[in-house]
Design an enzyme around this catalytic site. Sequence first.
Site, PDB file in Angstrom:
ATOM      1  N   SER A 368     -17.000 -22.288 -13.068  1.00  0.00           N
ATOM      2  CA  SER A 368     -15.585 -22.484 -12.753  1.00  0.00           C
ATOM      3  C   SER A 368     -15.040 -21.248 -12.043  1.00  0.00           C
ATOM      4  O   SER A 368     -15.366 -20.111 -12.403  1.00  0.00           O
ATOM      5  CB  SER A 368     -14.786 -22.742 -14.036  1.00  0.00           C
ATOM      6  OG  SER A 368     -15.218 -23.927 -14.660  1.00  0.00           O
ATOM      7  N   GLY A 369     -14.203 -21.486 -11.027  1.00  0.00           N
ATOM      8  CA  GLY A 369     -13.616 -20.379 -10.278  1.00  0.00           C
ATOM      9  C   GLY A 369     -14.513 -19.821  -9.196  1.00  0.00           C
ATOM     10  O   GLY A 369     -14.172 -18.800  -8.586  1.00  0.00           O
ATOM     11  N   GLY A 371     -15.182 -21.306  -6.368  1.00  0.00           N
ATOM     12  CA  GLY A 371     -14.698 -21.725  -5.050  1.00  0.00           C
ATOM     13  C   GLY A 371     -15.186 -23.077  -4.596  1.00  0.00           C
ATOM     14  O   GLY A 371     -15.088 -23.411  -3.412  1.00  0.00           O
ATOM     15  N   LYS A 372     -15.683 -23.908  -5.525  1.00  0.00           N
ATOM     16  CA  LYS A 372     -16.242 -25.214  -5.135  1.00  0.00           C
ATOM     17  C   LYS A 372     -15.176 -26.125  -4.538  1.00  0.00           C
ATOM     18  O   LYS A 372     -15.371 -26.714  -3.471  1.00  0.00           O
ATOM     19  CB  LYS A 372     -16.889 -25.887  -6.364  1.00  0.00           C
ATOM     20  CG  LYS A 372     -18.020 -25.082  -6.983  1.00  0.00           C
ATOM     21  CD  LYS A 372     -18.719 -25.842  -8.088  1.00  0.00           C
ATOM     22  CE  LYS A 372     -17.790 -26.166  -9.257  1.00  0.00           C
ATOM     23  NZ  LYS A 372     -17.262 -24.963  -9.915  1.00  0.00           N
ATOM     24  N   GLU A 494     -15.708 -33.533  -8.075  1.00  0.00           N
ATOM     25  CA  GLU A 494     -15.752 -33.949  -9.480  1.00  0.00           C
ATOM     26  C   GLU A 494     -15.503 -35.458  -9.612  1.00  0.00           C
ATOM     27  O   GLU A 494     -14.615 -35.902 -10.351  1.00  0.00           O
ATOM     28  CB  GLU A 494     -14.725 -33.171 -10.308  1.00  0.00           C
ATOM     29  CG  GLU A 494     -14.963 -31.680 -10.372  1.00  0.00           C
ATOM     30  CD  GLU A 494     -16.134 -31.294 -11.262  1.00  0.00           C
ATOM     31  OE1 GLU A 494     -16.710 -32.193 -11.913  1.00  0.00           O
ATOM     32  OE2 GLU A 494     -16.486 -30.107 -11.292  1.00  0.00           O
TER      33      GLU A 494
END
Length: 580
Positions: A368-369, A371-372, A494
């Site tokens: 998480s975090g 940059g996806k 997601e």
Amino acid sequence: MSSKGFFQRSELAHALMSFRREFVWIGIFSMIANILILTPVLYMLQLYERILVSQNELTLLFLTLIVLVFFCMMAFAEWLRSRLLVRAGMRLDQQLNTRVFNASFEACLSSKQQNPTEAFVDLTNARQFVTGTGIIALFDAPWTPIYILVLFLLHPWLGMLAIVFCLIQMGMAYVGYRMTYAPAESALETETTSKRFLYGKLKNAESVEAMGMLDNLRVRWLEHHRHHQAKLSHANHKQHQQQSFTKFARYSMQSLTLAAAAMLVIDGQVSLGTLVGAGALMARALFPLDQIVGSARSFMSAKAAFHRLETLFQEHPERDTDTRHPIPRGVITLKKLIAISPTDAKTILHGIDAEFEAGQITAIIGPSGSGKSTLARCLVGVWPKTEGRVLLDGTPIDSWNREQLGPHLGYLPQDVELLDGTIAENIARFYELDSEKIIEAAKRAGIHDMILRFPMGYDTPIGEAGNMLSGGQRQRLGLARAMFGNPALVVLDEPNANLDDAGERALVQAIQDIKAQGKTVFLITHRLNILAAVDYLLVLKEGRVAHYGPRDDILRALRESTATLQPSSVPANLAALNPA
């Protein structure tokens, strides 16, 4: 930007200059109305100096009829002037509403804190000023010297007195403007801040209510509101103070005019009719200036609205709708891609270089975090601040006409962002409804049978943001929308976050179906059981590419390097996956 530069060069000024013909006709009708406004003065002069002396009733009758005709002409000229102003305001709205809509949409796209309705409020303020009393006063003001000239003809001292009074009125207008401008500007700024705070917080009303945050938000909003009320109260106090002084000065000048004319009557230099006419002429000479003073608040509001609109237009220029490219195949190339946060200028992606062939299915994974989701938005060209290049078939994606590119691009964001309308309209992206394409997309997303179970089927309204559907239903409907029209490039962020087992199986089947048709797919996911459907893996770590290559090779490399990786580098269960 200076006012001179603004009115000479701005896009908004060019729009206003397109109304030159209307303004010329408004000026002509203003001339007619202002000339005919002398009718009561001449009528009173004739009454006092001829009719009352001769006591000729027939002359009085004809003179009165002529005056009534002139009054009708004056009223008609003023009606035409007002009608032209209203039509000009409507045309201004029609000319700019699409431009404001597009620019405010892009502003909202670049900053989620932007309230898209503010620009339309500014457009309304600008239109209302164009059709209001302030503009009419500006057209009437050039005729003040004519009334002063008539006063000179009645008596030089009356003309001199009119000049002095007009200079005083202009001085009061300037002082009043300087006195009220800063408080009014401050009040407008605090009002905007208060509205933005309220809009930004209450749009998440469900979370606020569920977690009992309303009282805390109310306390913070009240701080903004009280600050605005204090600034508004100060601005109103200054305005009322200025209006009171202006009213005192206006009545005093009218009375002094009558007193001066009375002195001249007593001295035998003018007639009794001149006394009455001088009072009326002085009132008319000062009236436009008084209107301008009274319109200072609306002028400041309109000026601020014009500048905000012009800033909006400058920051978000019109897109080039003439650019045309061949139908894309789906080849994506990233060259030194840097993504910057629009709020705090923090760099999120750091110089990413990669190339993705057409028909390739790539999963983007990482903690998480990393940059996806930002990379997903860059891939579809909606991230507001980037450096480097995102190329689609060798052409920068931001050079494409979005109306042309849109049908060839499918995008499912983390927040599905459905729109108020029917299921069919959302799947069809609000294009013209094509039943075959809609049903095909629904079947590919595995929701056709689910939709048929709704009472109205594809015509079922989903409510604002799809609030009539569950999270899984919204996600699958968003997937169908992304697949509508068989786009060449599909980016899914997601897509399985809210899916049950049946939904995930349908998602895998949909991805395999897209792959079979040779389309390019990017899949951002934390749930790694879907990786069996992909060809390549791209692993992001702190905004940089940690690994990129064929799925099996990357999984093998990650499994072998588990001992040396930091715990937060990849999901904990990634190394346990078999590269099968």
